[in-house]
Design a protein around this motif. Structure first.
Motif, PDB file in Angstrom:
ATOM      1  N   GLY A   1       4.136   0.466   0.376  1.00  0.00           N
ATOM      2  CA  GLY A   1       5.072   1.458   0.878  1.00  0.00           C
ATOM      3  C   GLY A   1       4.550   2.879   0.815  1.00  0.00           C
ATOM      4  O   GLY A   1       3.672   3.216   0.017  1.00  0.00           O
ATOM      5  N   GLY A   2       5.081   3.704   1.715  1.00  0.00           N
ATOM      6  CA  GLY A   2       4.822   5.130   1.667  1.00  0.00           C
ATOM      7  C   GLY A   2       3.494   5.586   2.227  1.00  0.00           C
ATOM      8  O   GLY A   2       2.991   6.642   1.838  1.00  0.00           O
ATOM      9  N   ILE A   3       2.926   4.817   3.178  1.00  0.00           N
ATOM     10  CA  ILE A   3       1.652   5.260   3.769  1.00  0.00           C
ATOM     11  C   ILE A   3       1.778   5.420   5.288  1.00  0.00           C
ATOM     12  O   ILE A   3       0.806   5.331   6.015  1.00  0.00           O
ATOM     13  CB  ILE A   3       0.483   4.318   3.416  1.00  0.00           C
ATOM     14  N   GLY A   4       3.000   5.665   5.744  1.00  0.00           N
ATOM     15  CA  GLY A   4       3.246   5.834   7.171  1.00  0.00           C
ATOM     16  C   GLY A   4       3.052   7.270   7.636  1.00  0.00           C
ATOM     17  O   GLY A   4       2.462   8.097   6.930  1.00  0.00           O
ATOM     18  N   PRO A   5       3.596   7.613   8.816  1.00  0.00           N
ATOM     19  CA  PRO A   5       3.334   8.915   9.428  1.00  0.00           C
ATOM     20  C   PRO A   5       4.351  10.008   9.116  1.00  0.00           C
ATOM     21  O   PRO A   5       4.200  11.133   9.592  1.00  0.00           O
ATOM     22  CB  PRO A   5       3.374   8.580  10.925  1.00  0.00           C
ATOM     23  N   THR A   6       5.398   9.705   8.350  1.00  0.00           N
ATOM     24  CA  THR A   6       6.469  10.690   8.166  1.00  0.00           C
ATOM     25  C   THR A   6       6.292  11.512   6.890  1.00  0.00           C
ATOM     26  O   THR A   6       5.497  11.169   6.008  1.00  0.00           O
ATOM     27  CB  THR A   6       7.844   9.990   8.137  1.00  0.00           C
ATOM     28  N   HIS A   7       7.092  12.573   6.778  1.00  0.00           N
ATOM     29  CA  HIS A   7       6.950  13.532   5.672  1.00  0.00           C
ATOM     30  C   HIS A   7       7.211  12.905   4.309  1.00  0.00           C
ATOM     31  O   HIS A   7       6.695  13.373   3.295  1.00  0.00           O
ATOM     32  CB  HIS A   7       7.921  14.698   5.882  1.00  0.00           C
ATOM     33  N   ASP A   8       8.046  11.842   4.273  1.00  0.00           N
ATOM     34  CA  ASP A   8       8.364  11.231   2.986  1.00  0.00           C
ATOM     35  C   ASP A   8       7.382  10.139   2.594  1.00  0.00           C
ATOM     36  O   ASP A   8       7.560   9.479   1.561  1.00  0.00           O
ATOM     37  CB  ASP A   8       9.800  10.685   2.988  1.00  0.00           C
ATOM     38  N   ASP A   9       6.343   9.932   3.384  1.00  0.00           N
ATOM     39  CA  ASP A   9       5.292   8.979   3.026  1.00  0.00           C
ATOM     40  C   ASP A   9       4.267   9.716   2.164  1.00  0.00           C
ATOM     41  O   ASP A   9       3.294  10.283   2.665  1.00  0.00           O
ATOM     42  CB  ASP A   9       4.637   8.403   4.289  1.00  0.00           C
ATOM     43  N   ILE A  10       4.516   9.702   0.849  1.00  0.00           N
ATOM     44  CA  ILE A  10       3.726  10.534  -0.064  1.00  0.00           C
ATOM     45  C   ILE A  10       2.819   9.726  -0.981  1.00  0.00           C
ATOM     46  O   ILE A  10       2.236  10.272  -1.916  1.00  0.00           O
ATOM     47  CB  ILE A  10       4.655  11.419  -0.919  1.00  0.00           C
ATOM     48  N   THR A  11       2.683   8.426  -0.713  1.00  0.00           N
ATOM     49  CA  THR A  11       1.910   7.583  -1.620  1.00  0.00           C
ATOM     50  C   THR A  11       0.465   8.050  -1.758  1.00  0.00           C
ATOM     51  O   THR A  11      -0.071   8.117  -2.875  1.00  0.00           O
ATOM     52  CB  THR A  11       1.956   6.116  -1.147  1.00  0.00           C
ATOM     53  N   VAL A  12      -0.184   8.355  -0.646  1.00  0.00           N
ATOM     54  CA  VAL A  12      -1.593   8.766  -0.701  1.00  0.00           C
ATOM     55  C   VAL A  12      -1.744  10.031  -1.542  1.00  0.00           C
ATOM     56  O   VAL A  12      -2.643  10.123  -2.393  1.00  0.00           O
ATOM     57  CB  VAL A  12      -2.155   8.974   0.717  1.00  0.00           C
ATOM     58  N   ASP A  13      -0.877  10.998  -1.328  1.00  0.00           N
ATOM     59  CA  ASP A  13      -0.948  12.247  -2.089  1.00  0.00           C
ATOM     60  C   ASP A  13      -0.726  11.989  -3.580  1.00  0.00           C
ATOM     61  O   ASP A  13      -1.433  12.546  -4.429  1.00  0.00           O
ATOM     62  CB  ASP A  13       0.092  13.231  -1.571  1.00  0.00           C
ATOM     63  N   ALA A  14       0.259  11.158  -3.898  1.00  0.00           N
ATOM     64  CA  ALA A  14       0.569  10.878  -5.294  1.00  0.00           C
ATOM     65  C   ALA A  14      -0.585  10.143  -5.977  1.00  0.00           C
ATOM     66  O   ALA A  14      -0.938  10.448  -7.124  1.00  0.00           O
ATOM     67  CB  ALA A  14       1.851  10.054  -5.389  1.00  0.00           C
ATOM     68  N   ILE A  15      -1.180   9.190  -5.282  1.00  0.00           N
ATOM     69  CA  ILE A  15      -2.284   8.443  -5.880  1.00  0.00           C
ATOM     70  C   ILE A  15      -3.508   9.335  -6.047  1.00  0.00           C
ATOM     71  O   ILE A  15      -4.250   9.213  -7.032  1.00  0.00           O
ATOM     72  CB  ILE A  15      -2.580   7.180  -5.058  1.00  0.00           C
ATOM     73  N   ALA A  16      -3.724  10.253  -5.118  1.00  0.00           N
ATOM     74  CA  ALA A  16      -4.820  11.209  -5.287  1.00  0.00           C
ATOM     75  C   ALA A  16      -4.611  12.033  -6.555  1.00  0.00           C
ATOM     76  O   ALA A  16      -5.560  12.291  -7.310  1.00  0.00           O
ATOM     77  CB  ALA A  16      -4.919  12.112  -4.064  1.00  0.00           C
ATOM     78  N   VAL A  17      -3.375  12.431  -6.811  1.00  0.00           N
ATOM     79  CA  VAL A  17      -3.065  13.152  -8.048  1.00  0.00           C
ATOM     80  C   VAL A  17      -3.339  12.267  -9.262  1.00  0.00           C
ATOM     81  O   VAL A  17      -3.928  12.705 -10.258  1.00  0.00           O
ATOM     82  CB  VAL A  17      -1.593  13.629  -8.047  1.00  0.00           C
TER      83      VAL A  17
ATOM     84  N   VAL B   1       5.994  -1.017  -6.252  1.00  0.00           N
ATOM     85  CA  VAL B   1       6.732  -1.018  -4.985  1.00  0.00           C
ATOM     86  C   VAL B   1       7.360   0.367  -4.837  1.00  0.00           C
ATOM     87  O   VAL B   1       8.143   0.793  -5.696  1.00  0.00           O
ATOM     88  CB  VAL B   1       7.817  -2.107  -4.973  1.00  0.00           C
ATOM     89  N   ILE B   2       6.997   1.058  -3.769  1.00  0.00           N
ATOM     90  CA  ILE B   2       7.387   2.456  -3.616  1.00  0.00           C
ATOM     91  C   ILE B   2       8.388   2.610  -2.462  1.00  0.00           C
ATOM     92  O   ILE B   2       8.131   2.124  -1.356  1.00  0.00           O
ATOM     93  CB  ILE B   2       6.152   3.331  -3.344  1.00  0.00           C
ATOM     94  N   GLY B   3       9.513   3.271  -2.735  1.00  0.00           N
ATOM     95  CA  GLY B   3      10.423   3.548  -1.627  1.00  0.00           C
ATOM     96  C   GLY B   3      11.869   3.693  -2.041  1.00  0.00           C
ATOM     97  O   GLY B   3      12.419   2.812  -2.709  1.00  0.00           O
ATOM     98  N   ASP B   4      12.484   4.811  -1.645  1.00  0.00           N
ATOM     99  CA  ASP B   4      13.913   4.999  -1.893  1.00  0.00           C
ATOM    100  C   ASP B   4      14.735   3.912  -1.226  1.00  0.00           C
ATOM    101  O   ASP B   4      15.795   3.525  -1.732  1.00  0.00           O
ATOM    102  CB  ASP B   4      14.361   6.360  -1.343  1.00  0.00           C
ATOM    103  N   GLU B   5      14.258   3.402  -0.075  1.00  0.00           N
ATOM    104  CA  GLU B   5      15.040   2.411   0.669  1.00  0.00           C
ATOM    105  C   GLU B   5      15.150   1.091  -0.084  1.00  0.00           C
ATOM    106  O   GLU B   5      16.116   0.350   0.078  1.00  0.00           O
ATOM    107  CB  GLU B   5      14.444   2.184   2.062  1.00  0.00           C
ATOM    108  N   ILE B   6      14.161   0.786  -0.927  1.00  0.00           N
ATOM    109  CA  ILE B   6      14.235  -0.425  -1.751  1.00  0.00           C
ATOM    110  C   ILE B   6      15.273  -0.233  -2.849  1.00  0.00           C
ATOM    111  O   ILE B   6      16.119  -1.094  -3.096  1.00  0.00           O
ATOM    112  CB  ILE B   6      12.862  -0.749  -2.363  1.00  0.00           C
ATOM    113  N   LEU B   7      15.214   0.904  -3.515  1.00  0.00           N
ATOM    114  CA  LEU B   7      16.125   1.174  -4.626  1.00  0.00           C
ATOM    115  C   LEU B   7      17.571   1.326  -4.162  1.00  0.00           C
ATOM    116  O   LEU B   7      18.505   1.023  -4.903  1.00  0.00           O
ATOM    117  CB  LEU B   7      15.675   2.434  -5.366  1.00  0.00           C
ATOM    118  N   SER B   8      17.778   1.803  -2.933  1.00  0.00           N
ATOM    119  CA  SER B   8      19.145   1.987  -2.423  1.00  0.00           C
ATOM    120  C   SER B   8      19.767   0.676  -1.960  1.00  0.00           C
ATOM    121  O   SER B   8      20.982   0.591  -1.781  1.00  0.00           O
ATOM    122  CB  SER B   8      19.133   2.967  -1.254  1.00  0.00           C
ATOM    123  N   GLY B   9      18.926  -0.331  -1.742  1.00  0.00           N
ATOM    124  CA  GLY B   9      19.421  -1.601  -1.237  1.00  0.00           C
ATOM    125  C   GLY B   9      19.432  -1.697   0.271  1.00  0.00           C
ATOM    126  O   GLY B   9      19.772  -2.749   0.819  1.00  0.00           O
TER     127      GLY B   9
END
Length: 251
Positions: free
Chosen positions: A72-88, A12-20
């Motif tokens: 999480g993290g596959i939307g249109p904004t700059h902080d949606d980095i899941t695709v990039d991270a998984i490619a790495v 589960v990816i996302g700062d918003e989950i961890l922040s509550g």
């Protein structure tokens, strides 16, 4: 040889989950869906929008289990980095998937057209396949045993629906819940003995304090209905032997 147990991990990816700020609802719905597919959710990790943490978690779970899911993290904004991270994590590049681009262009044709931000949702790790998304156009992504899903629960649900019946799995896990007004310590030995008497059965104990009384619900899990029924009946008999009333379906 025992029955083959198919397993999955979830990141589960996302700062918003961890922040509550956002309460996760995907763990329960993915676990329930996987069970119907005959796959057991074996581990969940919640990580921030940090590439190194996503890479670490994805590589651990995709190698440790039959399947790995991310949300999480596959939307249109700059902080949606899941695709990039998984490619790495996979050691591949990121490309614009032509089919995903076409889907997005059709979807946004009457919604202001495609933009650079919206086009980000067509980016996939090289070699990926798409998971249809009837809710918002932007597709999910599949790469081998890795499934990259949206974080919005109703969109996640649609992607899971598109995957239904496409994954190899075993028999669904069946469950039966029995409750009793008793402290776990009073019946711990009996619970353990009951579980050991039925190979292939697991009993989970979930205590609570309600209306000034201590109780517990016992969830019995097995892949065979006959085994589930026999273990449940034995548990009810064990409770009765201790003078305790059993409540089918839990308290």
């Amino acid at each position: 040889m025992g029955e083959r147990i198919w397993t999955a991990g979830l990141v589960v990816i996302g700062d918003e989950i961890l922040s509550g700020r956002t309460q996760d609802k995907n763990i329960a719905q993915i676990a329930t869906w996987l069970n119907v597919q005959g796959i057991r959710l074996a581990e969940v990790r919640v990580v921030p929008d940090v590439e190194a943490r996503i890479v670490e978690a994805v590589n651990a779970l995709r190698s440790g289990y039959d399947y790995c899911f991310t949300t999480g993290g596959i939307g249109p904004t700059h902080d949606d980095i899941t695709v990039d991270a998984i490619a790495v994590a996979l050691g591949v590049g990121v490309v614009i998937h032509p089919e995903a681009r076409a889907v997005l262009e059709r979807y946004y044709e009457t919604r202001g057209g495609i933009t650079d931000a919206r086009l980000r949702m067509a980016r996939v790790p090289e070699g990926a396949e798409l998971i249809p998304n009837r809710m918002s156009g932007a597709p999910g992504i599949r790469v081998g045993n890795l499934f990259i899903l949206a974080g919005v629960p109703h969109i996640t649900a649609g992607m899971l629906d598109a995957l239904t019946g496409t994954l190899e799995g075993g028999r669904p896990v069946l469950s039966r819940t029995i409750g009793a007004w008793a402290a776990e310590s009073e019946i711990a030995d009996m619970l353990g003995a009951t579980e050991r008497a039925f190979e292939g059965v697991a009993i989970g104990s979930y205590p609570f304090f309600r209306d000034g009384k201590t109780g517990a619900n016992f969830v019995i899990r097995a892949t065979e209905q006959g085994l589930l029924d026999a273990c449940g009946d034995a548990l009810i008999a064990g409770l009765a032997a201790k003078g305790l009333e059993a409540f089918e379906g839990g308290i």
